[in-house]
Scaffold this motif. Structure first.
Motif, PDB file in Angstrom:
ATOM      1  N   LYS A  14       0.808  -1.220   0.000  1.00  0.00           N
ATOM      2  CA  LYS A  14       0.000   0.000   0.000  1.00  0.00           C
ATOM      3  C   LYS A  14       0.843   1.273   0.000  1.00  0.00           C
ATOM      4  N   THR A  15       1.816   1.361   0.891  1.00  0.00           N
ATOM      5  CA  THR A  15       2.622   2.571   1.014  1.00  0.00           C
ATOM      6  C   THR A  15       3.466   2.802  -0.235  1.00  0.00           C
ATOM      7  N   THR A  16       3.985   1.739  -0.823  1.00  0.00           N
ATOM      8  CA  THR A  16       4.789   1.873  -2.037  1.00  0.00           C
ATOM      9  C   THR A  16       3.979   2.511  -3.159  1.00  0.00           C
ATOM     10  N   VAL A  17       2.746   2.070  -3.335  1.00  0.00           N
ATOM     11  CA  VAL A  17       1.895   2.655  -4.368  1.00  0.00           C
ATOM     12  C   VAL A  17       1.567   4.108  -4.026  1.00  0.00           C
ATOM     13  N   ALA A  18       1.283   4.376  -2.767  1.00  0.00           N
ATOM     14  CA  ALA A  18       0.962   5.740  -2.347  1.00  0.00           C
ATOM     15  C   ALA A  18       2.111   6.698  -2.640  1.00  0.00           C
ATOM     16  N   LEU A  19       3.337   6.280  -2.359  1.00  0.00           N
ATOM     17  CA  LEU A  19       4.496   7.147  -2.568  1.00  0.00           C
ATOM     18  C   LEU A  19       4.745   7.389  -4.047  1.00  0.00           C
ATOM     19  N   LEU A 144      -5.268  -4.543  -8.228  1.00  0.00           N
ATOM     20  CA  LEU A 144      -4.305  -5.572  -7.857  1.00  0.00           C
ATOM     21  C   LEU A 144      -2.897  -4.990  -7.814  1.00  0.00           C
ATOM     22  N   ASN A 145      -2.172  -5.333  -6.771  1.00  0.00           N
ATOM     23  CA  ASN A 145      -0.783  -4.905  -6.632  1.00  0.00           C
ATOM     24  C   ASN A 145       0.094  -6.135  -6.400  1.00  0.00           C
ATOM     25  N   ARG A 146       1.340  -6.045  -6.856  1.00  0.00           N
ATOM     26  CA  ARG A 146       2.287  -7.164  -6.747  1.00  0.00           C
ATOM     27  C   ARG A 146       1.707  -8.412  -7.397  1.00  0.00           C
ATOM     28  N   ALA A 147       1.065  -8.218  -8.536  1.00  0.00           N
ATOM     29  CA  ALA A 147       0.336  -9.305  -9.182  1.00  0.00           C
ATOM     30  C   ALA A 147       1.212 -10.093 -10.142  1.00  0.00           C
ATOM     31  N   ASP A 148       0.783 -11.313 -10.404  1.00  0.00           N
ATOM     32  CA  ASP A 148       1.342 -12.137 -11.461  1.00  0.00           C
ATOM     33  C   ASP A 148       0.212 -12.363 -12.451  1.00  0.00           C
ATOM     34  N   ILE A 149       0.293 -11.725 -13.599  1.00  0.00           N
ATOM     35  CA  ILE A 149      -0.825 -11.705 -14.540  1.00  0.00           C
ATOM     36  C   ILE A 149      -1.192 -13.094 -15.031  1.00  0.00           C
ATOM     37  N   ARG A 150      -0.269 -14.048 -14.922  1.00  0.00           N
ATOM     38  CA  ARG A 150      -0.545 -15.402 -15.403  1.00  0.00           C
ATOM     39  C   ARG A 150      -1.162 -16.291 -14.322  1.00  0.00           C
ATOM     40  N   GLY A 166     -20.490  -1.848  -3.871  1.00  0.00           N
ATOM     41  CA  GLY A 166     -20.018  -0.670  -3.159  1.00  0.00           C
ATOM     42  C   GLY A 166     -18.572  -0.329  -3.410  1.00  0.00           C
ATOM     43  N   ILE A 167     -17.894  -1.135  -4.241  1.00  0.00           N
ATOM     44  CA  ILE A 167     -16.484  -0.930  -4.557  1.00  0.00           C
ATOM     45  C   ILE A 167     -16.313  -0.985  -6.068  1.00  0.00           C
ATOM     46  N   THR A 168     -15.502  -0.082  -6.600  1.00  0.00           N
ATOM     47  CA  THR A 168     -15.207  -0.094  -8.033  1.00  0.00           C
ATOM     48  C   THR A 168     -13.837  -0.721  -8.260  1.00  0.00           C
ATOM     49  N   TYR A 169     -13.795  -1.735  -9.102  1.00  0.00           N
ATOM     50  CA  TYR A 169     -12.529  -2.404  -9.408  1.00  0.00           C
ATOM     51  C   TYR A 169     -11.907  -1.792 -10.653  1.00  0.00           C
ATOM     52  N   PHE A 170     -10.650  -1.365 -10.542  1.00  0.00           N
ATOM     53  CA  PHE A 170      -9.897  -0.848 -11.687  1.00  0.00           C
ATOM     54  C   PHE A 170      -8.992  -1.965 -12.210  1.00  0.00           C
ATOM     55  N   ASN A 171      -9.210  -2.361 -13.435  1.00  0.00           N
ATOM     56  CA  ASN A 171      -8.442  -3.455 -14.023  1.00  0.00           C
ATOM     57  C   ASN A 171      -7.132  -2.928 -14.623  1.00  0.00           C
ATOM     58  N   PHE A 172      -6.303  -2.383 -13.752  1.00  0.00           N
ATOM     59  CA  PHE A 172      -4.988  -1.882 -14.124  1.00  0.00           C
ATOM     60  C   PHE A 172      -3.976  -2.419 -13.109  1.00  0.00           C
ATOM     61  N   PRO A 173      -3.676  -3.708 -13.197  1.00  0.00           N
ATOM     62  CA  PRO A 173      -2.813  -4.335 -12.178  1.00  0.00           C
ATOM     63  C   PRO A 173      -1.379  -3.827 -12.233  1.00  0.00           C
ATOM     64  N   LEU A 174      -0.765  -3.775 -11.059  1.00  0.00           N
ATOM     65  CA  LEU A 174       0.664  -3.485 -10.943  1.00  0.00           C
ATOM     66  C   LEU A 174       1.362  -4.812 -10.680  1.00  0.00           C
ATOM     67  N   LEU A 175       2.252  -5.193 -11.575  1.00  0.00           N
ATOM     68  CA  LEU A 175       2.912  -6.489 -11.434  1.00  0.00           C
ATOM     69  C   LEU A 175       4.035  -6.423 -10.399  1.00  0.00           C
ATOM     70  N   ASN A 176       4.408  -7.578  -9.918  1.00  0.00           N
ATOM     71  CA  ASN A 176       5.430  -7.691  -8.885  1.00  0.00           C
ATOM     72  C   ASN A 176       6.804  -7.494  -9.519  1.00  0.00           C
ATOM     73  N   ARG A 177       7.306  -6.262  -9.485  1.00  0.00           N
ATOM     74  CA  ARG A 177       8.552  -5.918 -10.162  1.00  0.00           C
ATOM     75  C   ARG A 177       9.598  -5.441  -9.143  1.00  0.00           C
ATOM     76  N   LYS A 178      10.844  -5.827  -9.368  1.00  0.00           N
ATOM     77  CA  LYS A 178      11.933  -5.519  -8.446  1.00  0.00           C
ATOM     78  C   LYS A 178      12.194  -4.025  -8.344  1.00  0.00           C
ATOM     79  N   CYS A 179      11.880  -3.278  -9.395  1.00  0.00           N
ATOM     80  CA  CYS A 179      12.187  -1.845  -9.395  1.00  0.00           C
ATOM     81  C   CYS A 179      11.464  -1.090  -8.283  1.00  0.00           C
ATOM     82  N   PHE A 180      10.325  -1.605  -7.812  1.00  0.00           N
ATOM     83  CA  PHE A 180       9.593  -0.912  -6.753  1.00  0.00           C
ATOM     84  C   PHE A 180      10.416  -0.866  -5.466  1.00  0.00           C
ATOM     85  N   ASN A 202       4.682   2.418 -17.153  1.00  0.00           N
ATOM     86  CA  ASN A 202       3.440   2.386 -17.932  1.00  0.00           C
ATOM     87  C   ASN A 202       2.274   1.861 -17.101  1.00  0.00           C
ATOM     88  N   GLU A 203       2.543   0.852 -16.266  1.00  0.00           N
ATOM     89  CA  GLU A 203       1.484   0.312 -15.406  1.00  0.00           C
ATOM     90  C   GLU A 203       1.015   1.351 -14.394  1.00  0.00           C
TER      91      GLU A 203
END
Length: 215
Positions: A14-19, A144-150, A166-180, A202-203
């Protein structure tokens, strides 16, 4: 706009995405951004201190530590001073998170597929329903965060989130990448880290651009 990053389950990044969202707004869109660390673990505060050292004080945003009911009481004054406010709360139902949600415009809840339990979604729904009694304008967004699309877990989680009321799902996953983690370790966002990971950038851009459309 006031954006709150939170949830019920910890360890979802959560914090990584927020930053990174802070840098998207402050660096990319040239917004005057306030980051509020409302998490007892103080990860955002530690990151900001490291960033301050790395960039010789050129943070690009303002950061403060505020917890509990003070978030709600101080918000009317803070809203006048900044274009956007990002509040990073703990990954559990805390007094700080509830106070932040009463004044928020957007509630952003990342989910980590491999740690998914449906009870987590149910608890988030209950929390949102309670908060909307006092803040009916609140928009709750999951992704989705830290996802594996497969992964089958990825697909199962996405399906459950799409069906959650009551929740909106955004289908823009962030994959589990070392750069984070590499970027965060230097007090930098993925946008600033070298060598650049264009796929990660891009993600992030795809997700964040969808989020700001809510304004």
């Amino acid at each position: 706009m006031i954006y709150v990053f939170g949830g019920i389950k910890g360890g979802v990044g959560k914090t990584t995405v927020a930053l990174n969202f802070v840098q998207f707004l402050a660096g990319g869109l040239q917004k005057d951004v306030l980051l509020i660390d409302a998490d007892d673990q103080e990860t955002a505060t530690d990151y900001t201190a490291w960033r301050d050292s790395t960039l010789d004080g050129q943070l690009g945003y303002t950061a403060v530590k505020i917890t509990g009911d003070a978030i709600r009481s101080q918000m009317p004054n803070l809203k006048k001073k900044y274009d956007d406010i990002i509040i990073d709360t703990g990954g559990r139902d805390t007094r700080s998170q509830r106070a932040a949600l009463t004044v928020a415009d957007v509630y952003l809840i990342p989910f980590y597929p491999r740690s998914f339990d449906f009870w987590t979604v149910t608890k988030v729904q209950h929390l949102i329903n309670e908060i909307k009694i006092v803040n009916p304008k609140l928009k709750a967004i999951t992704f989705l965060n830290r996802a594996d699309i497969r992964s089958a877990d990825n697909r199962d989680t996405a399906t459950a989130l799409e069906e959650a009321e009551g929740i909106t799902y955004f289908n823009f996953p962030l994959l589990n990448r070392k750069c984070f983690s590499n970027a965060a370790g230097k007090g930098l966002s993925v946008f600033e880290f070298e060598p650049k990971d264009e796929k990660a950038i891009n993600e992030l851009n795809a997700l964040f651009e969808e989020i700001i459309k809510l304004t």
